[in-house]
Design an enzyme around this catalytic site. Structure first.
Site, mmCIF file in Angstrom:
data_model
loop_
_atom_site.group_PDB
_atom_site.id
_atom_site.type_symbol
_atom_site.label_atom_id
_atom_site.label_comp_id
_atom_site.label_asym_id
_atom_site.label_seq_id
_atom_site.Cartn_x
_atom_site.Cartn_y
_atom_site.Cartn_z
ATOM 1 C CD GLU A 209 3.840 -18.837 -21.139
ATOM 2 O OE1 GLU A 209 2.790 -18.217 -20.918
ATOM 3 O OE2 GLU A 209 4.952 -18.469 -20.708
ATOM 4 C CG HIS A 247 -19.208 -26.829 -25.342
ATOM 5 N ND1 HIS A 247 -18.734 -27.997 -24.791
ATOM 6 C CD2 HIS A 247 -20.393 -26.593 -24.745
ATOM 7 C CE1 HIS A 247 -19.610 -28.460 -23.909
ATOM 8 N NE2 HIS A 247 -20.636 -27.612 -23.860
#
Lengths: 289, 376
Positions: A209, A247
């Site tokens: 997935e 980030h």
């Protein structure tokens, strides 16, 4: 043949006196799994569905000689349950529990790395070697013994895939549900390796997935080490894009984790990637020719 | 769970990580009062939980009261990726000599806590990670929850040649790790991590994300959640044990299990329809959940059809069928129901539904095809 579990696997159920633990202990017994004991601290001496309950994993192991443990305890006790299994050298640990904190899993991974134990899960449906043993929560009757290996990150979607195999008379050697959490004990690569080495597995179905980087690692592994045909289905093409994690997430994963990207990477590794679960049997037939 | 920068800053302060003096304000007057305390110039920053805030004009350095007032009002009126700005952080502008990057997060595949650091901080850090990966330092904690500074001293030594800065960095990292471990974070990030003109290290931004699975042991964190970023239907669904995400289409979906729910949405799309939502009723067998799921889905007026796709495992098909029957009695369902049930107690479920005049499917493809047809 099968991987990880068979008719000789002796399993104990941690959390056997709880609602889920007792229900699934019974289901496993009915399927033919050798459920030899249960563990609930403080409730040793009782019986659940005729299965003896022990106070600790150590006691259960000494008395029953079990070689696998399945965990149905609440999330806040799951870490201790896993660590207890590892400390007692239970070779195969299956953790069904959902909602285990990630930092708990970091501790468990550390303990695993210093041991010979294998963990499946957490937050997984478990695994089954049809006709021999099932450890987990999947409906046994949709499975059929055979030579297709199934490995998946999902629960019900795996049932869908298995069901399509069974009604097309394609039995399974083993079906392994890896679990949906970020940190899990066993990943695609580990199970692909076992299926590749298992003489009675002729082909492999993998169900992935969106999110994470496991399918990409699987693709790399398949390219280098898997000679058996692999058919893959990846769920989540229409799922909204994942929410970003600062980030650091992007720096760590440094790859595209969309369903489309994963499908392409798998195709590039020679995997037959299909669009709909009911196309798997046909794809397997084609690839086994 | 994500929290706003100013709340993450508060946590940094609580743990002794140096931050610039400042506070939040909802009004320009309040902002001026803060600026008078810290002294100009100040940086004002929109408090939104979406990325790209700087590029959207949500961050500005101002040198005097007049500019502060006009810029505050401008930012307050911005719409950043669909979100209005309610609160702004006003902080003393830092005299930036150089920007670094410092974060603690989890490497899922390794199953370990990792420190990430770089001498190239700022918004381009991800680009650096791609083009110059050698400029990113990754330091693994090897599963050890220690606060022993000697352990990660090599990170500081790689970032800074100056011994005083190394020491300061090591100490800040210790505090960041302490916060990370104690609050069950999945991310604690300082970007940029700055050397000031005076040669001190300071966190010029603060980002903290908590592990949702860890929140049970941190009730103190729950008030930090900004409800504005939570869809009301999604929250209600969560309270009722359902997992729901609204999408743009018109085929309502009720499915058990997240993987199959995604697979069902994909199938609707593949066969020419548009899914209206992701909805996972979860693993338990409570008829009430079906009723709640239908209620939430029916609030969406675009819905043309509802597709119920159940593969019974722990979930028993007859419980789902009972849920459907209860719902039909209690609420008006103005659109067709397409029901697919397979697995545990499938036969009992079909008897229940058929005697109520409902049709059921066994094949997922057939059911999805039927639902897509009804949505046109």
């Amino acid at each position: 043949m099968s991987i990880l579990i068979d008719q000789n696997t002796k399993v104990i159920v941690q959390g056997i006196t709880g609602r889920d633990g007792s229900f699934h202990a019974k289901q496993m017994l009915e399927y033919g799994t050798k459920v030899v004991g249960g563990v609930t601290p403080g409730k040793g001496g009782q019986e659940v569905n005729g299965i003896p309950v022990f106070n600790s994993v150590k006691e259960a192991k000494d008395k029953t000689g079990c070689n696998a443990a399945v965990i149905y305890v609440p999330a806040k006790f799951a870490k201790d349950a896993m660590l207890e299994d590892i400390a007692n050298g239970i070779p195969l640990i299956i953790c069904i529990t959902e909602g285990v904190p990630v930092l708990d899993m970091v501790e468990v991974k550390k303990a695993l790395s210093n041991s010979q134990c294998r963990l499946i899960g957490p937050n997984c449906p478990g695994l089954i070697s049809p006709g021999k043993s099932k450890i987990g929560i999947m409906p046994g009757h949709i499975h059929k013994a055979g030579d297709i290996g199934v490995v998946s990150r999902s629960g019900t979607l795996t049932y869908e895939v298995v069901y399509n195999l069974t009604i097309n008379n394609m039995g399974q050697s083993s079906c392994v549900g890896l679990g949906g959490d970020p940190i899990i004990g066993t990943r695609f690569v580990d199970v692909l390796k076992l299926f590749q080495e298992d003489p009675d597995t002729k082909a492999i179905v993998m169900v992935g997935e969106i999110g994470g980087g496991d399918e990409q690692l699987a693709a790399e592994f398949i390219k280098k080490h898997v000679t058996k045909p692999v058919v893959a289905f990846i769920a989540g093409r229409t799922a909204p894009a994942g929410k970003r994690m600062g980030h650091a997430g992007a720096i760590i994963s440094s790859g595209d984790s969309t369903a489309e990207a994963k499908m392409q990477i798998l195709r590039d590794a020679g995997v037959m990637v299909i669009d709909f679960p009911d196309e798997i049997p046909q794809a397997l037939t084609a690839s086994l020719k | 769970m994500k929290i706003h920068e100013y709340l993450a800053r508060n946590l940094f302060a609580e743990y002794g990580i140096p931050i610039a003096e400042g506070d939040v304000s909802k009004t320009p007057e309040g902002a001026v009062a803060i600026a008078k305390k810290t002294g100009f110039p100040v940086v004002i920053k929109a408090q939104v939980l979406v990325g790209g805030r700087g590029k959207a004009g949500g961050v500005k350095v101002v040198a005097n009261e007049a500019d502060l007032t006009s810029e505050f009002n401008r930012i307050k009126n911005l719409n950043i990726k669909g979100y209005t700005v309610e609160t702004l952080l006003v902080a003393k502008a830092i005299d930036i000599k150089k920007e670094y990057y410092l974060a603690v997060t989890i490497d899922n595949i390794k199953g370990d806590v990792v420190i990430i650091a770089s001498a190239d901080g700022g918004v381009e850090i991800e680009e650096t990670a791609k083009t110059n990966p050698e400029r990113i330092i990754k330091f693994y904690m090897q599963g050890v929850k220690t606060l022993d500074e000697a352990r990660w001293a090599p990170v500081a030594a790689q970032l800074f040649s100056d011994v005083r800065l190394q020491k300061s960095c090591t100490s800040i990292l210790q505090k960041l790790l302490k916060l990370f471990f104690e609050k069950d974070c999945s991310l604690a990030e300082i970007n940029p991590f700055v050397i000031t003109g005076e040669g001190n290290l300071i966190a010029a931004d603060a980002k903290v994300i908590f592990d949702d699975n860890g929140l049970d042991r941190h009730p103190e964190l729950l008030p930090l959640r900004d409800m504005k970023y939570e869809d009301a239907d999604e929250l209600e669904a969560k309270e009722k044990g359902l997992s729901f995400v609204k999408l743009e289409g018109n085929v309502g979906c009720i499915v058990n299990g997240a993987g199959l729910a995604m697979g069902t949405m994909d199938a609707v799309n593949l066969l020419g329809g548009r899914p209206a939502n992701f909805l996972d009723v979860g693993g338990s067998s409570n008829p009430e959940k079906v009723l709640n799921a239908l209620k939430i889905i029916l609030r969406n007026k675009d819905i043309k059809v509802i597709l119920i796709n159940i593969f019974g495992g722990i979930t028993r098909c007859d419980d789902i069928a009972n849920g459907i029957l209860i719902a039909l009695k209690q609420i008006k369902i103005p659109v067709p129901l397409v029901i697919r049930l397979t697995g545990t107690n499938e036969k009992e479920a079909k008897v229940l539904l058929t005697s109520a005049g409902l049709t059921t499917f066994t094949s997922m493809r057939q059911a999805v095809t039927e639902a897509v047809k009804a949505s046109k």
